[in-house]
Enzyme design. Structure first.
Site, PDB file in Angstrom:
ATOM      1  N   SER A 181       0.792  -1.231   0.000  1.00  0.00           N
ATOM      2  CA  SER A 181       0.000   0.000   0.000  1.00  0.00           C
ATOM      3  C   SER A 181       0.824   1.280   0.000  1.00  0.00           C
ATOM      4  CB  SER A 181      -0.967   0.020   1.190  1.00  0.00           C
ATOM      5  OG  SER A 181      -0.263   0.208   2.394  1.00  0.00           O
ATOM      6  N   LYS A 220       0.337   4.624   6.663  1.00  0.00           N
ATOM      7  CA  LYS A 220      -0.341   5.419   5.624  1.00  0.00           C
ATOM      8  C   LYS A 220       0.170   6.852   5.677  1.00  0.00           C
ATOM      9  CE  LYS A 220      -3.118   1.973   4.685  1.00  0.00           C
ATOM     10  NZ  LYS A 220      -2.825   1.113   3.589  1.00  0.00           N
TER      11      LYS A 220
END
Length: 184
Positions: free
Chosen positions: A61, A104
């Site tokens: 990710s 993230k």
């Protein structure tokens, strides 16, 4: 006979005291070393809980900024003082699975207006949201393969774990981490 018993007992006491004198420095050194080890573990716990820690990043990710398996240093001072800003890479407890901690990038903090692609694999349709008070908006750098705020919405600040500031492993990736997305 009583005198002999008394002398025998006196010798036993003297021998016991002599033995105790012999053991005293050994016991004292053992206690000092135990205290040193306990202090070391207290310092280690304090550092990990309140200052910085090491984390291993797993998954695609955050490609291309981080590779699967990178070891990073994270610090907790910025997150505890609520000074995380847009562009920072953070570790967050996943809102939909509290057993997971995910890495993230912060795209917005409370009050920011964030535009994002609903499903980058299928459409270019944008949606806009205002990040509510006490929340952050997080997204993976690899928009096509990231489970983030686009799916579960703004993340409460309480789930924020730490801010990534350095990649330490592998040696080829050794670098500081800023608040810019790497492009190749």
């Amino acid at each position: 006979m009583n005198r002999e018993r008394n002398r025998f007992r006196e010798r036993e006491r003297e021998m016991g005291m002599e033995r105790l004198r012999e053991l005293t420095p050994i016991v004292k050194e053992a206690l000092q070393n135990t205290a040193r080890v306990a202090n070391f573990f207290c310092l280690l716990h304090f550092t990990g809980a309140y200052m910085c820690t090491v984390a291993k990043l797993v998954g695609p990710s955050m490609l291309p900024t981080f590779n699967d398996g990178n070891l990073v240093l994270t610090e907790r001072i910025t997150t505890r003082s609520e000074k995380v800003g847009s562009g920072d890479v953070v570790l967050v407890r996943a809102p939909d699975d509290p057993r997971k901690v995910v890495a993230k990038r912060v795209k917005g903090v409370e009050g920011d207006v964030v535009s994002y692609l609903l499903d980058p694999k299928k459409t270019d349709e944008l949606n806009t949201v205002v990040v509510p008070k006490g929340h952050i908006w997080i997204e993976g750098d690899n928009a096509h393969n990231s489970h983030d705020s686009r799916q579960f919405g703004p993340v409460p600040y309480a789930l924020l774990h730490s801010r990534v500031f350095f990649v330490v492993w592998p040696p080829a990736d050794f670098r500081s981490v800023g608040n810019k997305v790497l492009r190749f």
